[in-house]
Design an enzyme around this catalytic site. Structure first.
Site, PDB file in Angstrom:
ATOM      1  N   CYS A   2     -12.060 -29.942  11.918  1.00  0.00           N
ATOM      2  CA  CYS A   2     -10.897 -29.760  12.798  1.00  0.00           C
ATOM      3  C   CYS A   2      -9.795 -29.090  11.989  1.00  0.00           C
ATOM      4  O   CYS A   2      -9.873 -28.987  10.779  1.00  0.00           O
ATOM      5  CB  CYS A   2     -10.414 -31.114  13.300  1.00  0.00           C
ATOM      6  SG  CYS A   2     -11.688 -32.045  14.115  1.00  0.00           S
ATOM      7  N   ARG A  27     -11.651 -23.397  12.464  1.00  0.00           N
ATOM      8  CA  ARG A  27     -12.234 -24.652  11.957  1.00  0.00           C
ATOM      9  C   ARG A  27     -12.807 -25.506  13.072  1.00  0.00           C
ATOM     10  O   ARG A  27     -13.512 -26.477  12.826  1.00  0.00           O
ATOM     11  CB  ARG A  27     -11.175 -25.463  11.206  1.00  0.00           C
ATOM     12  CG  ARG A  27     -10.601 -24.791   9.993  1.00  0.00           C
ATOM     13  CD  ARG A  27      -9.523 -25.650   9.377  1.00  0.00           C
ATOM     14  NE  ARG A  27     -10.072 -26.925   8.966  1.00  0.00           N
ATOM     15  CZ  ARG A  27     -10.676 -27.121   7.780  1.00  0.00           C
ATOM     16  NH1 ARG A  27     -10.812 -26.109   6.953  1.00  0.00           N
ATOM     17  NH2 ARG A  27     -11.155 -28.285   7.445  1.00  0.00           N
ATOM     18  N   TRP A  73     -13.004 -30.045  16.671  1.00  0.00           N
ATOM     19  CA  TRP A  73     -14.432 -29.748  16.836  1.00  0.00           C
ATOM     20  C   TRP A  73     -15.083 -31.116  17.001  1.00  0.00           C
ATOM     21  O   TRP A  73     -15.137 -31.901  16.058  1.00  0.00           O
ATOM     22  CB  TRP A  73     -14.984 -29.025  15.622  1.00  0.00           C
ATOM     23  CG  TRP A  73     -16.328 -28.419  15.847  1.00  0.00           C
ATOM     24  CD1 TRP A  73     -16.613 -27.274  16.523  1.00  0.00           C
ATOM     25  CD2 TRP A  73     -17.592 -28.934  15.414  1.00  0.00           C
ATOM     26  NE1 TRP A  73     -17.960 -27.029  16.532  1.00  0.00           N
ATOM     27  CE2 TRP A  73     -18.594 -28.033  15.869  1.00  0.00           C
ATOM     28  CE3 TRP A  73     -17.990 -30.058  14.705  1.00  0.00           C
ATOM     29  CZ2 TRP A  73     -19.953 -28.229  15.624  1.00  0.00           C
ATOM     30  CZ3 TRP A  73     -19.338 -30.250  14.452  1.00  0.00           C
ATOM     31  CH2 TRP A  73     -20.300 -29.347  14.926  1.00  0.00           C
ATOM     32  N   ASN A  99      -8.907 -35.441  10.953  1.00  0.00           N
ATOM     33  CA  ASN A  99     -10.084 -34.599  10.727  1.00  0.00           C
ATOM     34  C   ASN A  99     -11.044 -35.430   9.883  1.00  0.00           C
ATOM     35  O   ASN A  99     -10.702 -35.880   8.803  1.00  0.00           O
ATOM     36  CB  ASN A  99      -9.703 -33.314   9.981  1.00  0.00           C
ATOM     37  CG  ASN A  99     -10.933 -32.474   9.660  1.00  0.00           C
ATOM     38  OD1 ASN A  99     -11.985 -32.650  10.277  1.00  0.00           O
ATOM     39  ND2 ASN A  99     -10.834 -31.619   8.670  1.00  0.00           N
ATOM     40  N   GLY A 100     -12.263 -35.676  10.407  1.00  0.00           N
ATOM     41  CA  GLY A 100     -13.238 -36.462   9.646  1.00  0.00           C
ATOM     42  C   GLY A 100     -13.933 -37.439  10.562  1.00  0.00           C
ATOM     43  O   GLY A 100     -13.892 -37.313  11.777  1.00  0.00           O
ATOM     44  N   GLU A 485     -31.490 -14.687   5.283  1.00  0.00           N
ATOM     45  CA  GLU A 485     -30.055 -14.512   5.572  1.00  0.00           C
ATOM     46  C   GLU A 485     -29.858 -13.548   6.739  1.00  0.00           C
ATOM     47  O   GLU A 485     -29.040 -13.786   7.628  1.00  0.00           O
ATOM     48  CB  GLU A 485     -29.328 -14.023   4.314  1.00  0.00           C
ATOM     49  CG  GLU A 485     -27.867 -13.700   4.487  1.00  0.00           C
ATOM     50  CD  GLU A 485     -27.025 -14.869   5.003  1.00  0.00           C
ATOM     51  OE1 GLU A 485     -27.518 -16.017   5.004  1.00  0.00           O
ATOM     52  OE2 GLU A 485     -25.884 -14.629   5.441  1.00  0.00           O
ATOM     53  N   LYS A 489     -27.931 -14.542  10.223  1.00  0.00           N
ATOM     54  CA  LYS A 489     -26.793 -13.785  10.751  1.00  0.00           C
ATOM     55  C   LYS A 489     -27.020 -13.435  12.216  1.00  0.00           C
ATOM     56  O   LYS A 489     -26.153 -13.600  13.065  1.00  0.00           O
ATOM     57  CB  LYS A 489     -26.586 -12.481   9.959  1.00  0.00           C
ATOM     58  CG  LYS A 489     -25.922 -12.609   8.639  1.00  0.00           C
ATOM     59  CD  LYS A 489     -24.503 -13.131   8.635  1.00  0.00           C
ATOM     60  CE  LYS A 489     -24.282 -14.587   8.513  1.00  0.00           C
ATOM     61  NZ  LYS A 489     -24.607 -15.408   7.455  1.00  0.00           N
ATOM     62  N   GLU A 492     -27.061 -16.649  14.617  1.00  0.00           N
ATOM     63  CA  GLU A 492     -25.833 -17.451  14.781  1.00  0.00           C
ATOM     64  C   GLU A 492     -24.725 -16.686  15.505  1.00  0.00           C
ATOM     65  O   GLU A 492     -23.801 -17.310  16.031  1.00  0.00           O
ATOM     66  CB  GLU A 492     -25.340 -17.981  13.444  1.00  0.00           C
ATOM     67  CG  GLU A 492     -24.786 -16.959  12.493  1.00  0.00           C
ATOM     68  CD  GLU A 492     -24.240 -17.615  11.231  1.00  0.00           C
ATOM     69  OE1 GLU A 492     -23.673 -18.712  11.308  1.00  0.00           O
ATOM     70  OE2 GLU A 492     -24.390 -17.034  10.156  1.00  0.00           O
ATOM     71  N   HIS A 508     -50.207 -15.883   7.949  1.00  0.00           N
ATOM     72  CA  HIS A 508     -50.620 -17.284   8.134  1.00  0.00           C
ATOM     73  C   HIS A 508     -49.987 -17.879   9.388  1.00  0.00           C
ATOM     74  O   HIS A 508     -49.493 -18.985   9.374  1.00  0.00           O
ATOM     75  CB  HIS A 508     -50.220 -18.086   6.881  1.00  0.00           C
ATOM     76  CG  HIS A 508     -50.825 -17.539   5.640  1.00  0.00           C
ATOM     77  ND1 HIS A 508     -52.088 -17.863   5.213  1.00  0.00           N
ATOM     78  CD2 HIS A 508     -50.369 -16.618   4.758  1.00  0.00           C
ATOM     79  CE1 HIS A 508     -52.379 -17.195   4.105  1.00  0.00           C
ATOM     80  NE2 HIS A 508     -51.344 -16.433   3.796  1.00  0.00           N
ATOM     81  N   LYS A 607     -16.584 -23.277  11.253  1.00  0.00           N
ATOM     82  CA  LYS A 607     -16.643 -22.620   9.949  1.00  0.00           C
ATOM     83  C   LYS A 607     -16.990 -23.599   8.826  1.00  0.00           C
ATOM     84  O   LYS A 607     -17.667 -23.248   7.884  1.00  0.00           O
ATOM     85  CB  LYS A 607     -15.289 -21.966   9.626  1.00  0.00           C
ATOM     86  CG  LYS A 607     -15.280 -21.182   8.311  1.00  0.00           C
ATOM     87  CD  LYS A 607     -16.275 -20.045   8.329  1.00  0.00           C
ATOM     88  CE  LYS A 607     -16.346 -19.321   7.000  1.00  0.00           C
ATOM     89  NZ  LYS A 607     -17.449 -18.318   6.982  1.00  0.00           N
TER      90      LYS A 607
HETATM   91  C1  AGP Z   1     -23.240 -19.152   7.518  1.00  0.00           C
HETATM   92  O1  AGP Z   1     -23.142 -17.933   8.241  1.00  0.00           O
HETATM   93  C2  AGP Z   1     -23.115 -20.342   8.409  1.00  0.00           C
HETATM   94  N1  AGP Z   1     -21.905 -20.297   9.147  1.00  0.00           N
HETATM   95  C3  AGP Z   1     -23.399 -21.661   7.726  1.00  0.00           C
HETATM   96  O2  AGP Z   1     -24.798 -21.686   7.539  1.00  0.00           O
HETATM   97  C4  AGP Z   1     -22.739 -21.935   6.356  1.00  0.00           C
HETATM   98  O3  AGP Z   1     -23.271 -21.084   5.385  1.00  0.00           O
HETATM   99  C5  AGP Z   1     -23.072 -23.386   5.966  1.00  0.00           C
HETATM  100  O4  AGP Z   1     -22.490 -24.232   6.922  1.00  0.00           O
HETATM  101  C6  AGP Z   1     -22.589 -23.765   4.570  1.00  0.00           C
HETATM  102  O5  AGP Z   1     -21.185 -23.676   4.531  1.00  0.00           O
HETATM  103  P1  AGP Z   1     -20.465 -23.716   3.090  1.00  0.00           P
HETATM  104  O6  AGP Z   1     -20.930 -22.523   2.324  1.00  0.00           O
HETATM  105  O7  AGP Z   1     -19.009 -23.670   3.409  1.00  0.00           O
HETATM  106  O8  AGP Z   1     -20.876 -25.002   2.409  1.00  0.00           O
END
Ligand code: AGP
Length: 612
Positions: A2, A27, A73, A99-100, A485, A489, A492, A508, A607
């Site tokens: 949050c 966030r 969030w 937040n938490g 990766e 990308k 997501e 496989h 994020k």
């Molecule tokens: C990456 O595009 C994602 N948003 C997510 O996988 C992110 O890498 C993951 O949550 C780890 O976050 P951090 O690097 O802040 O620990």
């Protein structure tokens, strides 16, 4: 997960709070709320984004020079008006934002219900503010004392701000496991989950540590005490980032801006750390503990998501250059599987936000068993950065787009420097090879600029595949993590299902998926197992799969086999991941834009995943 903002001082609080929420919206953004104290303690909150909150309060009384605000969030209780923060105490004399996660909220709630308290929301946060009020009334004590006692009962993570309607001159804040930054103004105080809402007012900040409570009183110095009532001396840091870093600077989205920032951020991640003339890499974290690295029996890399992919690249780097066995672990798996951890293990924790709950918890587990923790974070003052024994910052600047781009390439650059530094200390790399690698690493920013010039070509390819229902990404060796990766990308931000796979593994099982409807992205640069990758491409073509290849500039062989190709400059295999990832970021970006997706704030994502 949050976003929290607070203000107390001579200025009107509302404009500062709402602007701060906008800066923190990445966030978490499923509901938002604000509390302002003037003649009354007023709380306004609503489901939706910060802009929805602005509309909601348009005709409300927003006057006041002390206030706090929150963008959420959801973790406990679905996103709705009632569960949004701030939460009132029963008497409405206290309000709190959080937040938490309060893990023992159910037990605490049971006790409070027995004592006649009622609840309007399903949140753990409301339990906390009710507990504070209950303690205040029962003990007839100050709000601060009640907060201190309550936080000794609460189990879990919190960054909280509390306002009492009876004390318009004081904000109380506390944190454990969730970030909270205090801005020290001329004659005002600012509070936020990170520095972005603060920087335009002051560059002097204090990062609260776990189990610390701050008293921000008008006209007085900042007071910080622990929940055990130990008085702490606040350490004031000077912020380095500037406001322009926070703006989109003319790009349509933060994500595109951050993709284009990579020449600079990769340069910044290496700045001042390469001393070619004396064949030396200066990373303080390595220099101060070189014996640990020289004698390390094993490196365990802990991370999540994109950072975990950077860890996979590091596995190849450390084993090839520094001859140290590496295990790459998902933090969430590591922390619960009863792992074997030895005192001469080195843990490298990789995290852009420095707040990922699973990685933080995994570090604490390893630390408790005597392991040495090296943090690689992008946010100064973040929890993981401060939980580690030492580490290196990636200096990629604030990454606002939820999909990580510049942080990944900066992480890989720093990990390359680390592997080189350790290899140097161990004598595994001679000066000639050292110079070759460093020369190429220093040329990478310019090479990334070259790759970015293909954006138009990539945009054309994206148009053709905008409505594909699945994608397969294939790579071998250093390019296997790149395949993972690239797939992450795409999925997501465009919500297309995509899978990264080691190219040889396709036979496989996944080869059954290949048909004319399946675009297959192959990272097929001309090093390592290049010929084997060509065979894999043939296997895909034989089943009518569409090939989009990332090739070394000038490669004709793979070009002729591909339906579409993107060229990158020739570099050593170990440096390909930094270059090859950039076109995949752009491919995902353009496909997502074509599909009308919100690339900076994709659905369901936040994020920083500060909850389990
Ligand atoms: C990456 O595009 C994602 N948003 C997510 O996988 C992110 O890498 C993951 O949550 C780890 O976050 P951090 O690097 O802040 O620990």
């Amino acid at each position: 997960m949050c976003g929290i903002v607070g203000y107390i001082g001579p200025r009107e609080a509302y404009p500062i709070l709402i602007k701060g929420l906008h800066r923190l919206e990445y966030r978490g953004y499923d509901s938002a709320g604000i509390a302002i104290l003037n003649d009354k303690l007023r709380v306004y909150k609503t489901k939706g984004k910060v802009s929805d909150l602005e509309n909601f309060v348009k005709d409300k009384d927003l006057h006041g020079t002390i206030g706090m605000a929150h963008t959420r969030w959801a973790t406990h209780g679905e996103p709705n008006d009632v569960n949004a923060h701030p939460h009132f105490s029963q008497s409405e004399s206290l309000a709190l934002i959080h937040n938490g996660i309060i893990e023992n909220y159910a037990v605490l709630k049971g006790e409070l219900l027995k004592n006649g308290y009622t609840f309007s929301s399903n949140t753990d946060t409301e339990v906390l503010i009710q507990l504070i009020e209950y303690i205040k009334v029962k003990n007839n004590c100050s709000v601060f004392d009640a907060v201190q006692l309550a936080l000794n009962q609460a189990v879990g993570a919190y960054a909280i701000v509390i306002i009492s309607k009876d004390d318009p001159n004081t904000l109380i804040a506390a944190r454990k496991g969730s970030p909270l930054v205090i801005g020290i103004g001329e004659d005002d105080f600012f509070l936020a989950s990170d520095a972005t809402p603060i920087i335009e007012y002051t560059k002097n900040v204090v990062y609260l540590d776990d189990e610390e409570i701050a008293i921000l009183k008008r006209g007085e110095e900042l007071v910080v005490k622990t929940i055990k009532n130990v008085v702490k001396t606040p350490m004031i840091h000077k912020l380095e980032m500037n406001l322009s870093e926070l703006e989109k600077e003319g790009y349509e989205h933060f994500m595109l801006k951050e993709i284009y920032e990579q020449p600079k951020t990769i340069f910044d991640s290496c700045r001042g750390r390469i001393h070619k003339e004396i064949h030396h890499i200066s990373l303080a974290g390595i220099i101060d503990h070189k014996d640990k690295f020289i004698n390390a029996r094993r490196i365990i890399i802990l991370a999540c998501g994109t950072s975990w992919h950077a860890g996979l690249v590091a596995e190849y780097l450390f084993e090839e250059l520094a001859k140290i066995p590496v295990e790459v672990e998902y933090s969430s798996e590591f922390r619960y599987r009863k792992p074997l951890i030895f005192k001469d293990d080195i843990i490298i924790a990789i995290s852009q936000s420095g707040e990922t709950a699973d990685t933080l918890a995994a570090i604490e587990l390893a630390k408790s068993q005597g392991a040495f923790i090296y943090g690689i974070c992008n946010v100064v003052g973040s929890s993981i950065a401060r939980a580690a024994h030492t580490g290196s910052f990636t200096h990629a600047g604030p990454e606002i787009g939820v999909a990580s781009t510049k942080a990944f390439t900066a992480q890989v650059a720093v990990l390359t420097l680390m592997a080189l530094a350790i290899a140097q200390e161990k004598g595994c790399v001679d000066n000639e090879l050292f110079k070759e690698i460093v020369d190429e690493l220093e040329a990478i920013p310019q090479m990334v600029t070259e790759v970015l010039k293909q954006d138009k070509n990539i945009k054309e390819i994206a148009k053709i595949f905008t409505y594909a229902r699945n994608f397969l990404y294939l790579g071998r060796g250093y390019n296997f993590p790149v395949a993972l990766e690239g797939a992450l990308k795409l999925k997501e931000i465009s919500y297309i299902h995509a899978e990264g796979y080691p190219a040889a593994e396709m036979k496989h099982g996944p080869i059954a998926l290949i048909d004319a409807e399946m675009p297959v992205v192959v990272i097929a640069t001309n090093q390592g197992t290049y010929e084997k990758v060509i065979s894999n491409i043939q296997e895909v073509k034989a089943r009518k799969g569409k090939i989009i290849s990332i090739i070394t500039k000038g490669d004709v062989t793979v070009k002729e086999l591909s339906d579409f190709y993107i060229e990158i400059p020739e570099v050593k295999e170990m440096l390909v991941p930094i270059l090859a990832t950039v076109p995949l970021q752009l491919l995902a970006y353009h496909i997502a834009i074509n599909r009308g997706c919100n690339v900076d704030q994709p659905r369901n994502l936040a994020k920083s995943v500060t909850v389990e």
